[in-house]
Write an enzyme that holds these catalytic residues in place. Sequence first.
Site, PDB file in Angstrom:
ATOM      1  N   THR A   1      -8.934  88.643  56.734  1.00  3.55           N
ATOM      2  CA  THR A   1      -8.149  89.724  57.326  1.00  3.55           C
ATOM      3  C   THR A   1      -7.354  89.223  58.524  1.00  3.55           C
ATOM      4  OG1 THR A   1      -9.911  90.379  58.847  1.00  3.55           O
ATOM      5  CG2 THR A   1      -9.918  91.406  56.652  1.00  3.55           C
TER       6      THR A   1
ATOM      7  N   SER B   1     -19.790  95.410  59.033  1.00  2.00           N
ATOM      8  CA  SER B   1     -19.486  93.983  59.006  1.00  2.00           C
ATOM      9  C   SER B   1     -20.778  93.193  59.130  1.00  2.00           C
ATOM     10  CB  SER B   1     -18.558  93.631  60.164  1.00  2.00           C
ATOM     11  OG  SER B   1     -18.541  92.238  60.399  1.00  2.00           O
TER      12      SER B   1
ATOM     13  N   LYS C   1     -20.397  97.816  65.082  1.00  7.28           N
ATOM     14  CA  LYS C   1     -20.709  97.715  63.661  1.00  7.28           C
ATOM     15  C   LYS C   1     -22.188  98.023  63.393  1.00  7.28           C
ATOM     16  CE  LYS C   1     -16.663  96.955  62.111  1.00  7.28           C
ATOM     17  NZ  LYS C   1     -16.039  97.860  61.123  1.00  7.28           N
TER      18      LYS C   1
ATOM     19  N   TYR D   1     -17.626  94.201  69.261  1.00  6.16           N
ATOM     20  CA  TYR D   1     -17.406  94.442  67.837  1.00  6.16           C
ATOM     21  C   TYR D   1     -18.735  94.579  67.099  1.00  6.16           C
ATOM     22  CZ  TYR D   1     -15.941  93.449  63.017  1.00  6.16           C
ATOM     23  OH  TYR D   1     -15.728  93.490  61.657  1.00  6.16           O
TER      24      TYR D   1
END
Length: 212
Positions: free
Chosen positions: A128, A67, A97, A93
């Site tokens: 998303t 990402s 990533k 997160y």
Amino acid sequence: MERLEARGEKIDVLVNNVGIQKRDQIITREGLETSFATNILSHYLFTRELLARGMLADDATVIETSSGGMYNHPLVVKDLNLTGDGYVGVRAYGLSKRAQVVLTQYWREKFAGGARRFYVMHPGWVDTAAVGRSMPRFRETLKSVLRSDPQGADTIVYLAALRPRQDHDEAIWFDRKERGAHIFPRTRETKDSPQTLVALLESYADRPPGGW
């Protein structure tokens, strides 16, 4: 995996795409932080086990779906499975990533000279469910320019189909082009390496259920 192995299956293309971004800290029943377990540990274990069982074809292509959120973070191995104070969902997160980028570097170096291809890509900002849940204000502001699922998946399909040459071990693919893995100089500053990342992942690899 055992069922696939029993059928004699060989994997030609593996896309490690599963990922999650949580605002609140959620600990799995094994005592793992959810972003760590989902975004990086499971990817490593699945790829590792396919290799160990001889199920990944000699000329297979492995693609990690990272990402753009990783651009804000250096590799900080000690914070990947943060289960106490100091947890910030967006950072958890982003760290996982970034770890995907470094893990791909590890696989590329380990299997250099072979026919297998290892890539990591990011799809851009795609509309998303995770974006909607974790960043509703962001989504509302930019929903007119967020990408569709097929647009986000385009580079994955491109890499799987054409297996292009990659000139640098630490790189990320975006819109069918090899890009630098860093935008900010500070993210290059880390005490960790692909080897220390894999050492952490290996420390969880063979622990029995309930024994994490």
